[in-house]
Design a protein around this motif. Structure first.
Motif, PDB file in Angstrom:
ATOM      1  N   ARG A   1       0.838  -1.204   0.000  1.00 38.62           N
ATOM      2  CA  ARG A   1       0.000   0.000   0.000  1.00 38.62           C
ATOM      3  C   ARG A   1       0.871   1.250   0.000  1.00 38.62           C
ATOM      4  O   ARG A   1       0.617   2.213  -0.743  1.00 38.62           O
ATOM      5  N   ARG A   2       1.886   1.256   0.843  1.00 40.13           N
ATOM      6  CA  ARG A   2       2.779   2.421   0.911  1.00 40.13           C
ATOM      7  C   ARG A   2       3.472   2.660  -0.422  1.00 40.13           C
ATOM      8  O   ARG A   2       3.562   3.803  -0.890  1.00 40.13           O
ATOM      9  N   LEU A   3       3.986   1.613  -1.023  1.00 42.86           N
ATOM     10  CA  LEU A   3       4.683   1.775  -2.295  1.00 42.86           C
ATOM     11  C   LEU A   3       3.759   2.344  -3.368  1.00 42.86           C
ATOM     12  O   LEU A   3       4.133   3.269  -4.103  1.00 42.86           O
ATOM     13  N   ALA A   4       2.566   1.798  -3.464  1.00 39.97           N
ATOM     14  CA  ALA A   4       1.623   2.272  -4.480  1.00 39.97           C
ATOM     15  C   ALA A   4       1.272   3.740  -4.254  1.00 39.97           C
ATOM     16  O   ALA A   4       1.223   4.534  -5.202  1.00 39.97           O
ATOM     17  N   SER A   5       1.027   4.096  -3.007  1.00 39.64           N
ATOM     18  CA  SER A   5       0.664   5.479  -2.677  1.00 39.64           C
ATOM     19  C   SER A   5       1.814   6.435  -2.979  1.00 39.64           C
ATOM     20  O   SER A   5       1.610   7.515  -3.557  1.00 39.64           O
ATOM     21  N   GLN A   6       3.023   6.061  -2.596  1.00 39.10           N
ATOM     22  CA  GLN A   6       4.168   6.941  -2.817  1.00 39.10           C
ATOM     23  C   GLN A   6       4.499   7.077  -4.303  1.00 39.10           C
ATOM     24  O   GLN A   6       4.871   8.162  -4.774  1.00 39.10           O
ATOM     25  N   ALA A   7       4.347   5.989  -5.055  1.00 39.67           N
ATOM     26  CA  ALA A   7       4.602   6.060  -6.496  1.00 39.67           C
ATOM     27  C   ALA A   7       3.605   6.969  -7.190  1.00 39.67           C
ATOM     28  O   ALA A   7       3.967   7.775  -8.066  1.00 39.67           O
ATOM     29  N   ALA A   8       2.319   6.873  -6.801  1.00 37.58           N
ATOM     30  CA  ALA A   8       1.295   7.726  -7.401  1.00 37.58           C
ATOM     31  C   ALA A   8       1.497   9.187  -7.015  1.00 37.58           C
ATOM     32  O   ALA A   8       1.151  10.095  -7.792  1.00 37.58           O
ATOM     33  N   ALA A   9       2.073   9.418  -5.824  1.00 40.19           N
ATOM     34  CA  ALA A   9       2.357  10.800  -5.421  1.00 40.19           C
ATOM     35  C   ALA A   9       3.461  11.404  -6.290  1.00 40.19           C
ATOM     36  O   ALA A   9       3.430  12.595  -6.603  1.00 40.19           O
ATOM     37  N   LEU A  10       4.432  10.586  -6.679  1.00 38.41           N
ATOM     38  CA  LEU A  10       5.498  11.070  -7.561  1.00 38.41           C
ATOM     39  C   LEU A  10       5.024  11.184  -9.007  1.00 38.41           C
ATOM     40  O   LEU A  10       5.361  12.136  -9.711  1.00 38.41           O
TER      41      LEU A  10
END
Length: 399
Positions: A291-300
């Motif tokens: 979940r964290r990875l997906a959220s952080q990637a979408a933020a970038l």
């Protein structure tokens, strides 16, 4: 009946580090045997993204090793077939605010003095480098020396080019010693490989191999997850990550840490890492990490928000407490050399590690100062890792 072979050196581990050790030892004129309890790239290498990074390393011994490796990877890309998928894409480290940008400036200044190419990109220039980056970032630094390979292919091609005698699916059960306590080879359920030198390139199993030789090496596993998206047009041109990734790499925390590293691939999927946590060899899927990875990637990269993730995978980085690999002869056990403990940088540092090992085996001048990587720096008897972080003892295989 056990078969006996007598090469000049036996390398334990058929990941990219072991393969690089085999390649450079063979280039130095040595006959080589490689043995692994699994397939080629069956451990950490096969679970890696293929990062060849200088951008995440502060000035010091590891950066020196990374710069040497960057040049060697360039040479290997020219010498080996295209299957290693070497791509000198460059890296882009971005800062969300002015404080982070100022920290990146100080970090880059130290790197430049060591020979790293680092060019500051103002906020208004980031979209020229990466058109799909999120707006509102304070700026960043472009690192043209960062690159990528396909790690499993790189390991396989290096092994093939070395001409080494390769024994897969054979667990090393003993390190053979002579009457004086010096190494004289290894034993598997199928054979004895007799040699005056043995290289421990067993990755996260490096501590267990060291213990077979009666020495301590505190290698621990550090789990990491990667997301793989559906194939896309090239929406990410570089290897892109936020400044907090650098702090995660340098941290010794056992807790879950995540900072998105986003990159496109020649075949289309986008790879999204990277998490770090010390949970032993627990292979449980962590929905929180994903979940964290997906959220952080979408933020970038907001363009990734609605992209499908086709699969995830994870592996274990071989972690040593001071974040430097153990490379070179072990004076506690003559004939034993180590090439492990690279954590998440093993693919990038593999050629330089192989070159250092080859120099040690042949008594020639090392290409960089080997002192910071000396295996005996952890003391005569390294602390026993916690029970949950010890490599599980695999079942014995019959010939």
């Amino acid at each position: 009946m056990l078969k006996r072979h007598s090469p000049d050196v036996v390398i334990i581990g058929a990941g990219v580090v072991g393969a690089a050790c085999a390649y450079y030892a063979a280039c130095a004129g040595l006959s080589v045997a490689v043995v692994d309890r699994g397939p080629v790239a069956g451990g950490t290498t096969g679970a890696g993204e293929g990062n060849l990074l200088v951008s995440d390393k502060e000035a010091g011994p590891e950066l020196d090793l990374a710069l040497l490796s960057a040049g060697l990877w360039n040479e290997l890309a020219a010498a080996l077939p295209q299957e290693i998928e070497y791509e000198p894409k460059g890296g882009l480290v971005v800062a969300p605010d002015q404080a982070s940008l100022e920290a990146l400036r100080r970090f880059a200044e130290g790197q430049r003095k060591a020979g790293v190419e680092a060019a500051e990109a103002a906020a208004e220039d980031l979209r020229d480098l990466e058109p799909h980056l999120a707006p509102g970032l304070a700026g960043g630094f472009h690192y043209p020396q960062d690159a990528q390979v396909q790690p499993a292919q790189a390991a396989a091609r290096l092994l093939a080019a070395s001409g080494a005698e390769v024994h897969l699916g054979e667990e090393v059960t003993d390190i053979l010693l002579d009457a004086a306590g010096a190494v004289r080879g290894v034993r598997t359920p199928r054979r004895e490989l007799l040699a005056p030198s043995v290289v421990n390139a067993a990755g996260t199993w490096g501590g267990r191999i060291a213990s077979l030789a009666g020495v301590g090496l505190p290698v621990l596993p550090r789990r990491g997850f990667v997301l793989v998206t559906e194939p896309l047009p090239r929406v990410v041109r570089h290897k892109v990550y936020a400044a907090d990734y650098i702090a995660d790499v340098a941290s010794g925390s056992a807790a879950l840490q995540s900072s998105a590293v986003v990159e496109g691939t020649p075949s289309g999927p986008v790879l999204i890492g990277a998490t770090r946590e010390r949970v032993g060899f627990d292979r449980t899927l962590s929905t929180e990490a994903l979940r964290r990875l997906a959220s952080q990637a979408a933020a970038l990269f907001p363009v990734l928000a609605d992209v499908r993730v086709l699969r995830t995978y994870h592996g274990f980085r071989p972690y040593l407490p001071d974040h430097l690999p153990a490379i070179g002869p072990d004076p506690r056990r003559p004939g034993l050399l180590h090439a492990c403990g690279h954590e998440g940088a093993g693919i990038g540092l593999a050629p330089a590690t192989g070159a250092l090992i080859a120099a040690a085996l042949t008594g020639t001048a090392p290409p960089v100062d080997p002192l910071p990587f000396r295996p005996a720096r952890f003391g005569e008897a390294a602390d026993e890792p916690p029970a949950g972080e010890r490599p599980p003892t695999p079942p014995r295989r019959t010939p």
